[in-house]
Design a protein around this motif. Structure first.
Motif, PDB file in Angstrom:
ATOM      1  N   VAL A   1       0.813  -1.218   0.000  1.00 30.84           N
ATOM      2  CA  VAL A   1       0.000   0.000   0.000  1.00 30.84           C
ATOM      3  C   VAL A   1       0.843   1.263   0.000  1.00 30.84           C
ATOM      4  O   VAL A   1       0.375   2.318  -0.455  1.00 30.84           O
ATOM      5  CB  VAL A   1      -0.985   0.023   1.192  1.00 30.84           C
ATOM      6  CG1 VAL A   1      -1.924  -1.169   1.136  1.00 30.84           C
ATOM      7  CG2 VAL A   1      -0.260   0.064   2.528  1.00 30.84           C
ATOM      8  N   TYR A   2       2.112   1.183   0.482  1.00 29.14           N
ATOM      9  CA  TYR A   2       2.935   2.379   0.528  1.00 29.14           C
ATOM     10  C   TYR A   2       4.012   2.418  -0.548  1.00 29.14           C
ATOM     11  O   TYR A   2       4.490   3.490  -0.911  1.00 29.14           O
ATOM     12  CB  TYR A   2       3.587   2.532   1.906  1.00 29.14           C
ATOM     13  CG  TYR A   2       2.678   3.208   2.895  1.00 29.14           C
ATOM     14  CD1 TYR A   2       2.479   4.585   2.869  1.00 29.14           C
ATOM     15  CD2 TYR A   2       1.997   2.459   3.842  1.00 29.14           C
ATOM     16  CE1 TYR A   2       1.633   5.203   3.762  1.00 29.14           C
ATOM     17  CE2 TYR A   2       1.145   3.070   4.753  1.00 29.14           C
ATOM     18  CZ  TYR A   2       0.963   4.440   4.712  1.00 29.14           C
ATOM     19  OH  TYR A   2       0.118   5.044   5.592  1.00 29.14           O
TER      20      TYR A   2
ATOM     21  N   PHE B   1       9.412   1.528   1.049  1.00 29.92           N
ATOM     22  CA  PHE B   1       9.191   0.450   2.012  1.00 29.92           C
ATOM     23  C   PHE B   1       9.302  -0.939   1.401  1.00 29.92           C
ATOM     24  O   PHE B   1       9.237  -1.932   2.100  1.00 29.92           O
ATOM     25  CB  PHE B   1       7.822   0.612   2.666  1.00 29.92           C
ATOM     26  CG  PHE B   1       7.648   1.966   3.295  1.00 29.92           C
ATOM     27  CD1 PHE B   1       8.371   2.298   4.418  1.00 29.92           C
ATOM     28  CD2 PHE B   1       6.797   2.897   2.730  1.00 29.92           C
ATOM     29  CE1 PHE B   1       8.230   3.547   4.993  1.00 29.92           C
ATOM     30  CE2 PHE B   1       6.659   4.150   3.292  1.00 29.92           C
ATOM     31  CZ  PHE B   1       7.368   4.482   4.427  1.00 29.92           C
ATOM     32  N   ILE B   2       9.471  -1.040   0.086  1.00 31.97           N
ATOM     33  CA  ILE B   2       9.576  -2.348  -0.557  1.00 31.97           C
ATOM     34  C   ILE B   2      10.782  -3.122  -0.053  1.00 31.97           C
ATOM     35  O   ILE B   2      10.713  -4.313   0.214  1.00 31.97           O
ATOM     36  CB  ILE B   2       9.659  -2.184  -2.096  1.00 31.97           C
ATOM     37  CG1 ILE B   2       8.328  -1.629  -2.643  1.00 31.97           C
ATOM     38  CG2 ILE B   2      10.002  -3.502  -2.758  1.00 31.97           C
ATOM     39  CD1 ILE B   2       7.153  -2.572  -2.472  1.00 31.97           C
ATOM     40  N   ASP B   3      11.912  -2.446   0.124  1.00 27.22           N
ATOM     41  CA  ASP B   3      13.145  -3.134   0.491  1.00 27.22           C
ATOM     42  C   ASP B   3      13.473  -3.044   1.979  1.00 27.22           C
ATOM     43  O   ASP B   3      14.521  -3.501   2.409  1.00 27.22           O
ATOM     44  CB  ASP B   3      14.323  -2.546  -0.303  1.00 27.22           C
ATOM     45  CG  ASP B   3      14.157  -2.811  -1.796  1.00 27.22           C
ATOM     46  OD1 ASP B   3      13.706  -3.911  -2.137  1.00 27.22           O
ATOM     47  OD2 ASP B   3      14.462  -1.909  -2.582  1.00 27.22           O
TER      48      ASP B   3
ATOM     49  N   PRO C   1       6.539   8.322   9.504  1.00 26.87           N
ATOM     50  CA  PRO C   1       6.444   9.780   9.553  1.00 26.87           C
ATOM     51  C   PRO C   1       6.447  10.384   8.165  1.00 26.87           C
ATOM     52  O   PRO C   1       7.147   9.926   7.269  1.00 26.87           O
ATOM     53  CB  PRO C   1       7.702  10.170  10.340  1.00 26.87           C
ATOM     54  CG  PRO C   1       8.646   9.029  10.150  1.00 26.87           C
ATOM     55  CD  PRO C   1       7.791   7.804  10.067  1.00 26.87           C
ATOM     56  N   GLY C   2       5.651  11.414   7.982  1.00 19.27           N
ATOM     57  CA  GLY C   2       5.612  12.120   6.710  1.00 19.27           C
ATOM     58  C   GLY C   2       4.808  11.442   5.630  1.00 19.27           C
ATOM     59  O   GLY C   2       4.796  11.886   4.490  1.00 19.27           O
ATOM     60  N   VAL C   3       4.120  10.351   5.950  1.00 17.87           N
ATOM     61  CA  VAL C   3       3.287   9.663   4.958  1.00 17.87           C
ATOM     62  C   VAL C   3       1.852   9.661   5.485  1.00 17.87           C
ATOM     63  O   VAL C   3       1.455   8.782   6.244  1.00 17.87           O
ATOM     64  CB  VAL C   3       3.765   8.219   4.717  1.00 17.87           C
ATOM     65  CG1 VAL C   3       2.928   7.551   3.625  1.00 17.87           C
ATOM     66  CG2 VAL C   3       5.238   8.215   4.320  1.00 17.87           C
ATOM     67  N   PRO C   4       1.056  10.649   5.141  1.00 17.02           N
ATOM     68  CA  PRO C   4      -0.267  10.803   5.743  1.00 17.02           C
ATOM     69  C   PRO C   4      -1.294   9.795   5.275  1.00 17.02           C
ATOM     70  O   PRO C   4      -2.248   9.505   5.981  1.00 17.02           O
ATOM     71  CB  PRO C   4      -0.663  12.223   5.328  1.00 17.02           C
ATOM     72  CG  PRO C   4       0.068  12.447   4.039  1.00 17.02           C
ATOM     73  CD  PRO C   4       1.375  11.720   4.201  1.00 17.02           C
ATOM     74  N   ALA C   5      -1.155   9.274   4.069  1.00 15.56           N
ATOM     75  CA  ALA C   5      -2.173   8.362   3.541  1.00 15.56           C
ATOM     76  C   ALA C   5      -1.506   7.291   2.700  1.00 15.56           C
ATOM     77  O   ALA C   5      -0.414   7.484   2.170  1.00 15.56           O
ATOM     78  CB  ALA C   5      -3.200   9.129   2.702  1.00 15.56           C
ATOM     79  N   SER C   6      -2.167   6.161   2.583  1.00 16.43           N
ATOM     80  CA  SER C   6      -1.600   5.069   1.798  1.00 16.43           C
ATOM     81  C   SER C   6      -1.872   5.301   0.309  1.00 16.43           C
ATOM     82  O   SER C   6      -3.024   5.343  -0.114  1.00 16.43           O
ATOM     83  CB  SER C   6      -2.213   3.739   2.244  1.00 16.43           C
ATOM     84  OG  SER C   6      -3.621   3.839   2.340  1.00 16.43           O
ATOM     85  N   PRO C   7      -0.838   5.446  -0.520  1.00 15.13           N
ATOM     86  CA  PRO C   7      -1.031   5.756  -1.939  1.00 15.13           C
ATOM     87  C   PRO C   7      -1.362   4.540  -2.797  1.00 15.13           C
ATOM     88  O   PRO C   7      -1.653   4.692  -3.984  1.00 15.13           O
ATOM     89  CB  PRO C   7       0.316   6.357  -2.345  1.00 15.13           C
ATOM     90  CG  PRO C   7       1.302   5.699  -1.426  1.00 15.13           C
ATOM     91  CD  PRO C   7       0.584   5.510  -0.124  1.00 15.13           C
ATOM     92  N   MET C   8      -1.275   3.314  -2.241  1.00 17.94           N
ATOM     93  CA  MET C   8      -1.607   2.087  -2.964  1.00 17.94           C
ATOM     94  C   MET C   8      -0.748   1.912  -4.206  1.00 17.94           C
ATOM     95  O   MET C   8      -1.225   1.566  -5.288  1.00 17.94           O
ATOM     96  CB  MET C   8      -3.109   2.076  -3.333  1.00 17.94           C
ATOM     97  CG  MET C   8      -4.051   2.486  -2.208  1.00 17.94           C
ATOM     98  SD  MET C   8      -3.909   1.453  -0.723  1.00 17.94           S
ATOM     99  CE  MET C   8      -4.765  -0.024  -1.267  1.00 17.94           C
TER     100      MET C   8
ATOM    101  N   GLN D   1       5.465  -3.556  -7.561  1.00 16.20           N
ATOM    102  CA  GLN D   1       6.843  -3.605  -7.073  1.00 16.20           C
ATOM    103  C   GLN D   1       7.060  -4.805  -6.153  1.00 16.20           C
ATOM    104  O   GLN D   1       8.036  -5.554  -6.292  1.00 16.20           O
ATOM    105  CB  GLN D   1       7.161  -2.313  -6.304  1.00 16.20           C
ATOM    106  CG  GLN D   1       7.207  -1.057  -7.153  1.00 16.20           C
ATOM    107  CD  GLN D   1       7.281   0.168  -6.259  1.00 16.20           C
ATOM    108  OE1 GLN D   1       6.354   0.456  -5.517  1.00 16.20           O
ATOM    109  NE2 GLN D   1       8.397   0.880  -6.326  1.00 16.20           N
ATOM    110  N   GLN D   2       6.157  -4.972  -5.201  1.00 15.61           N
ATOM    111  CA  GLN D   2       6.319  -6.053  -4.233  1.00 15.61           C
ATOM    112  C   GLN D   2       6.195  -7.417  -4.904  1.00 15.61           C
ATOM    113  O   GLN D   2       6.919  -8.362  -4.576  1.00 15.61           O
ATOM    114  CB  GLN D   2       5.272  -5.897  -3.114  1.00 15.61           C
ATOM    115  CG  GLN D   2       5.542  -6.767  -1.891  1.00 15.61           C
ATOM    116  CD  GLN D   2       5.014  -8.167  -2.048  1.00 15.61           C
ATOM    117  OE1 GLN D   2       3.991  -8.375  -2.701  1.00 15.61           O
ATOM    118  NE2 GLN D   2       5.706  -9.128  -1.432  1.00 15.61           N
TER     119      GLN D   2
END
Length: 283
Positions: A7-8, A12-14, A23-30, A35-36
């Motif tokens: 979702v992010y 955060f993939i690796d 921090p600094g990520v207000p919403a999940s961009p999907m 990538q995953q």
């Protein structure tokens, strides 16, 4: 937690470990599904970004046309199969965020909706299973007093339907004397989304998604259970439902409410006027 990477997305993939509220990520961009998937296996991104045409899933197609479908039913937490199934029965996973065999075999300590039904003294229940029932992951349900509530699906379910002996039948028959189908709600849903792409951001934040019981998962994630996971299919089948209904959010009483797996025990509690809540999720 793979779901978090999906979702992010980047960065955060690796990540070997991921704080559940970065921090600094207000919403999940999907944005991390492809990538995953590629990280798991080359070429898999095409699968997770695909879907089915209605004619390829005719049973679902007809159920959606004739009954109700939820378009905002979320998995209860961004984890794997068993942590989400636990929310169906107890509205919490008691801090579990993986299919940890040692924890599951040892048994989880929380109360379930079945304990609540049993404690009321007048509502019976049945657990029908085809393989090892996941409800045995609760220590309480391993007690001898519940042994008669477990039924092999292939042996007993169809026979109990034909004989009018599903556990809920006796209560309703005494009250209304109507055929059992008219007193039945079949809920069809999935424990988690299986990695397939979804465009709807996952609800998050303690003011929107309450932690069930204040328990935080163990290292390395330290997850506070303050967010839901990706949407999953959810169908509601009952003769009382008009054809073609689409349910969005619950009707109230709070504007931030969403359908998730805890909605099932919460509904059972409301239907039978059970006196106590299990956690803040069904509250």
């Amino acid at each position: 937690m793979i779901g978090f990477a999906q979702v992010y997305g980047t960065p955060f993939i690796d990540a070997a470990t991921t704080p559940i509220t970065p921090p600094g990520v207000p919403a999940s961009p999907m944005t991390g599904f492809a990538q995953q998937a590629e990280k798991e296996k080359a070429g898999m991104s095409g699968t997770v970004m695909s879907g089915f045409r209605p004619d390829a899933v005719p049973v679902y197609r007809e159920l959606v046309k004739e009954f109700a479908v939820c378009d905002r039913w979320f998995a209860s937490n961004p984890a794997s199969t068993q942590p989400n199934r636990l929310f169906v029965h107890s509205t919490t996973s008691h801090g579990l965020v993986s299919n940890d065999t040692k924890v599951l075999v040892a048994g989880l300590p929380q109360r379930t909706i079945f304990d609540a039904l049993h404690d009321e003294g007048f509502v019976s229940f049945g657990i029908y299973f085809q393989y090892l029932p996941s409800t045995l992951f609760y220590r309480n349900l391993r007690q001898l007093k519940y042994a008669g509530s477990f039924h092999a699906f292939d042996l007993d379910f169809r026979r109990h339907c034909q004989e009018g002996k599903l556990p809920i039948y006796e209560v309703y028959e005494a009250l209304r004397s109507r055929p059992q189908w008219e007193e039945t709600l079949l809920v069809v849903t999935y424990d988690e989304h299986g990695g397939f792409y979804n465009h709807v951001p996952t609800p998050a934040g303690a003011d929107v998604v309450p932690s069930p019981d204040g328990i935080v998962s163990a290292a390395p994630f330290f997850f506070g259970f303050d967010r839901l996971d990706v949407r999953v299919p959810a169908l509601l089948v009952s003769p009382w439902i008009e054809p073609g209904i689409v349910l969005h959010r619950p009707s109230g009483p709070y504007p931030t409410l969403e359908f998730e797996h805890s909605s099932i025990p919460a509904t059972v509690k409301k239907l039978f006027n059970l006196r106590s809540f299990l956690t803040k999720r069904d509250t």
